[in-house]
Enzyme design. Structure first.
Site, PDB file in Angstrom:
ATOM      1  N   GLY A   1       0.803  -1.217   0.000  1.00  0.00           N
ATOM      2  CA  GLY A   1       0.000   0.000   0.000  1.00  0.00           C
ATOM      3  C   GLY A   1       0.833   1.264   0.000  1.00  0.00           C
TER       4      GLY A   1
ATOM      5  N   ASN B   1      -7.743   4.311   9.372  1.00  0.00           N
ATOM      6  CA  ASN B   1      -7.153   3.087   9.890  1.00  0.00           C
ATOM      7  C   ASN B   1      -7.144   3.022  11.415  1.00  0.00           C
ATOM      8  OD1 ASN B   1      -5.255   5.276   9.247  1.00  0.00           O
ATOM      9  ND2 ASN B   1      -3.702   3.988  10.202  1.00  0.00           N
TER      10      ASN B   1
ATOM     11  N   GLN C   1      -7.759  -0.123   4.366  1.00  0.00           N
ATOM     12  CA  GLN C   1      -8.500  -0.663   5.510  1.00  0.00           C
ATOM     13  C   GLN C   1      -9.942  -1.006   5.168  1.00  0.00           C
ATOM     14  OE1 GLN C   1      -7.178  -1.662   8.140  1.00  0.00           O
ATOM     15  NE2 GLN C   1      -5.261  -0.541   8.353  1.00  0.00           N
TER      16      GLN C   1
ATOM     17  N   CYS D   1       2.650   1.632  11.989  1.00  0.00           N
ATOM     18  CA  CYS D   1       3.689   2.059  11.039  1.00  0.00           C
ATOM     19  C   CYS D   1       4.755   2.915  11.708  1.00  0.00           C
ATOM     20  CB  CYS D   1       3.050   2.819   9.881  1.00  0.00           C
ATOM     21  SG  CYS D   1       1.857   1.832   8.983  1.00  0.00           S
TER      22      CYS D   1
END
Length: 383
Positions: A71, A150, A178, A323
């Site tokens: 992504g 998300n 998502q 992340c």
């Protein structure tokens, strides 16, 4: 092994057994998909079958699917300033994934953030105002608005944004990483020109994603040097990963019928947490959300303490986005929503997925009950 409840599907969903089987079979394909011999044609056929399945997940044409390494790369490809003589300006909602907020090839001076409401929904009135303001400068807008957040699960008004953007002569990208498999998605109904997908969010392998284009839309390649992906992304295709992506997309589409069941499990979880701590805050609960996502905070209890405590008790959850290299950091999403820093520091994300059942919810609530009781006691003694 002790029982565990995996409730972190927004970070990654476990590999589906059917996907594992398909990937293992694809590993035996010897040919390069770009080769014309029998082995190459077999690999090409496997890639194209998967491409059709991924396209079907979002109602697109197979030829409009560009496979990427994930992504993040797909978002960077979407945010490559389109070729041609036009001057472009990039508009991003303040709650986008970090790979979108990085801005792709756009410089800071040609990037504008669009604020969100306290419930975490992009303010389209501000977007329209900004587009009108930049019109005299000759800028064409490239807007990125995720399909759903998300961290909070808040569903964004992508179709309405697309209408505003198109009327201004621009193009719209939507990060649907998502949302895929958790709500119906159709690129035409969204009005999006580009949509980002990722395999490992829907039970596929890690390291493979896609940028899906609306019919007639083109992109400027990030990676050049070969004719793969219709010259839009050079490099030999990751055949096993792509095959697994296709199987995961097919299964995710079939499981959309389970959306209401997942939402009921989420609601049961949230009711249970409120029963354990009356001051529990659930973010974005007044707006439409993804059925699998719950962002909660118990004032005075830090997220890191909750995540570690639940992990030790056998429950996997996260603190916001996954992340940040394993670190628990302040959420830019909650900051954009105007959440007080001390409350944002208490926020954890619980996300459900395929395989989640009532047993997992009850196990999580049992772990939370013991943890909250202990933490509240510790706080009282420390006061």
């Amino acid at each position: 092994m002790n029982q565990r409840a995996y409730l972190d599907h927004n970070a990654t969903s476990p590999l589906r057994p059917e996907v594992r089987e398909a990937v293992e079979a694809a590993l035996s394909l010897q040919g390069n998909p770009s080769s014309v011999h029998a082995e190459g044609r077999a690999a090409r056929a496997a890639v194209e079958q998967a491409r059709a399945k991924v396209a079907a997940l979002v109602g697109a044409r197979p030829e409009d699917v560009i496979f990427t390494s994930g992504g993040t790369e797909a978002n960077a490809l979407a945010l490559a300033a389109p070729a041609g003589g036009d001057s472009w300006h990039c508009y991003l909602s303040a709650i986008e994934h970090p790979s979108v907020l990085a801005g792709g090839r756009f410089h800071r001076e040609t990037t504008t953030l669009i604020p969100v409401s306290p419930d975490g929904v992009a303010d389209l009135a501000v977007l329209a105002e900004k587009l009108e303001k930049h019109k005299p400068g000759g800028w064409r807008p490239l807007v990125s608005l995720m399909a759903a957040n998300n961290e909070t699960g808040a569903i964004q008004p992508v179709a309405d944004a697309a209408q505003i953007v198109h009327e201004a002569g621009g193009i719209l990208h939507s990060d649907a990483v998502q949302s895929a498999g958790r709500m119906p998605l159709d690129i035409r109904a969204l009005g999006a020109d580009m949509v980002t997908l990722s395999a490992h969010k829907i039970g596929g392998p890690k390291g493979v994603g896609a940028l899906v284009l609306a019919e007639g839309v083109s992109v400027e390649p990030l990676i050049k040097g070969g004719g793969q992906e219709r010259r839009r992304r050079a490099g030999t295709e990751n055949v096993p990963g792509i095959v697994g992506f296709g199987v995961a997309a097919e299964l995710a589409a079939a499981e959309l019928s389970r959306v209401n069941e997942i939402a009921e499990l989420r609601d049961s979880l949230e009711a249970g947490v409120r029963g354990l701590a009356a001051d529990t805050v659930i973010f974005s609960d007044r707006v439409p959300r993804l059925p699998n996502t719950s962002a909660i905070a118990i004032p005075g209890v830090k997220a890191e303490t909750m995540v570690i405590g639940l992990d030790l008790a056998g429950v996997a959850v996260s603190a916001g986005s996954a992340c940040s290299s394993g670190k628990v950091e302040a959420s830019h999403v909650l900051a954009a929503m105007g959440v007080a820093p001390e409350l944002a520091q208490a926020a954890i994300r619980i996300s459900l997925g395929f395989g989640t059942g009532n047993t997992d919810i009850q196990y999580c609530l049992s772990a939370l009950a013991g943890l909250i009781k202990r933490l509240k006691k510790d706080a009282k003694e420390a006061a």
